[in-house]
Design an enzyme around this catalytic site. Structure first.
Site, PDB file in Angstrom:
ATOM      1  N   ASP A  89      29.105  41.655  39.660  1.00 22.62           N
ATOM      2  CA  ASP A  89      28.987  42.182  38.299  1.00 22.62           C
ATOM      3  C   ASP A  89      30.380  42.367  37.698  1.00 22.62           C
ATOM      4  O   ASP A  89      31.394  42.210  38.376  1.00 22.62           O
ATOM      5  CB  ASP A  89      28.193  43.497  38.277  1.00 22.62           C
ATOM      6  N   HIS A 104      33.371  37.448  45.961  1.00 21.80           N
ATOM      7  CA  HIS A 104      32.123  36.675  46.091  1.00 21.80           C
ATOM      8  C   HIS A 104      31.663  36.046  44.794  1.00 21.80           C
ATOM      9  O   HIS A 104      30.511  35.653  44.663  1.00 21.80           O
ATOM     10  CB  HIS A 104      31.027  37.569  46.684  1.00 21.80           C
TER      11      HIS A 104
END
Length: 226
Positions: A89, A104
């Site tokens: 996010d 990631h």
């Protein structure tokens, strides 16, 4: 100016309403992670994978940074703060943090299936037929299981210059991210914040069994001595 390095995981965003990466049964939002978070899963059913990340991206626009995100950003007034996150996010950035490394990947970006360096900002649904400039299918800019972690070397470089290390909302079980704590200089004060910490106290280690927001507030009191 002291350098604080912060390693964050799913527990950092939990208070914003984003589910932790995997449930106790090994599923991610009801899906087997091998189906939606591996190159093999994408090859077998690209439509399923694209839809999965489309739903995650939509969810991102329904949530806001929580107080812990804002508190980390506020620390930049008195410290250099480098955040290394396993989260995909953008809540750290939306809260105002200026140095954020995404190990990631990022939900709001896509990349070419041909060239990992051909990365685009992307806030709409990604579907089959969305192509890069060279005519190849675009895919989520997510580091799937079995893929290299391109930002790990930059993260190591930051850890090697840490004066203070914070670990927030991550079990530190997923490698190579879990190895980063081993790169900070010896005797670096380390704070481990998690509601269910899986680590015992040790030299220069303070374990705080609490949520990201509550635990960080406790650490910030200690930081006043630096």
């Amino acid at each position: 100016m002291k350098h604080i390095v912060v390693l964050t995981g799913a527990g950092m965003s939990a208070e914003s309403g984003i589910n932790t990466f995997r449930d106790a049964d090994g599923l991610w939002e009801g899906h087997d992670v091998m189906e939606v978070a591996t190159p093999e899963g994408f090859a077998a059913n690209p439509e399923l994978v694209l839809d999965f990340y489309n739903q995650r991206r939509k969810q991102l626009f329904e949530v806001e940074p929580n107080q812990a995100h804002y508190d980390l950003a506020a620390l930049e007034k008195n410290f250099k703060v480098s955040i290394i996150t396993q989260n995909v996010d953008d809540l750290h950035e939306r809260a105002g943090s200026t140095i954020v490394i995404h190990l990631h990947g990022e939900l709001r970006k896509v990349k070419s299936t041909l060239d990992d360096n051909d990365i685009l900002l992307w806030d709409k649904d990604l579907i089959l037929g969305d192509l890069c400039k060279n005519g190849h299918q675009l895919r989520p800019h997510i580091v799937w299981f079995g893929e290299a972690v391109p930002m790990i070397e930059k993260a190591i470089d930051l850890c090697e210059t840490a004066d203070i290390l914070m670990i927030i909302g991550t079990s530190m079980q997923v490698y190579p991210a879990a190895s980063l704590k081993d790169y900070v200089p010896e005797n670096t004060p380390t704070y481990f914040i998690d509601p269910k910490p899986n680590i015992g106290s040790g030299k220069n280690l303070t374990v705080i069994a609490d949520t990201a927001t509550a635990g960080l507030r406790k650490v910030m009191i200690n930081l006043e001595t630096y």
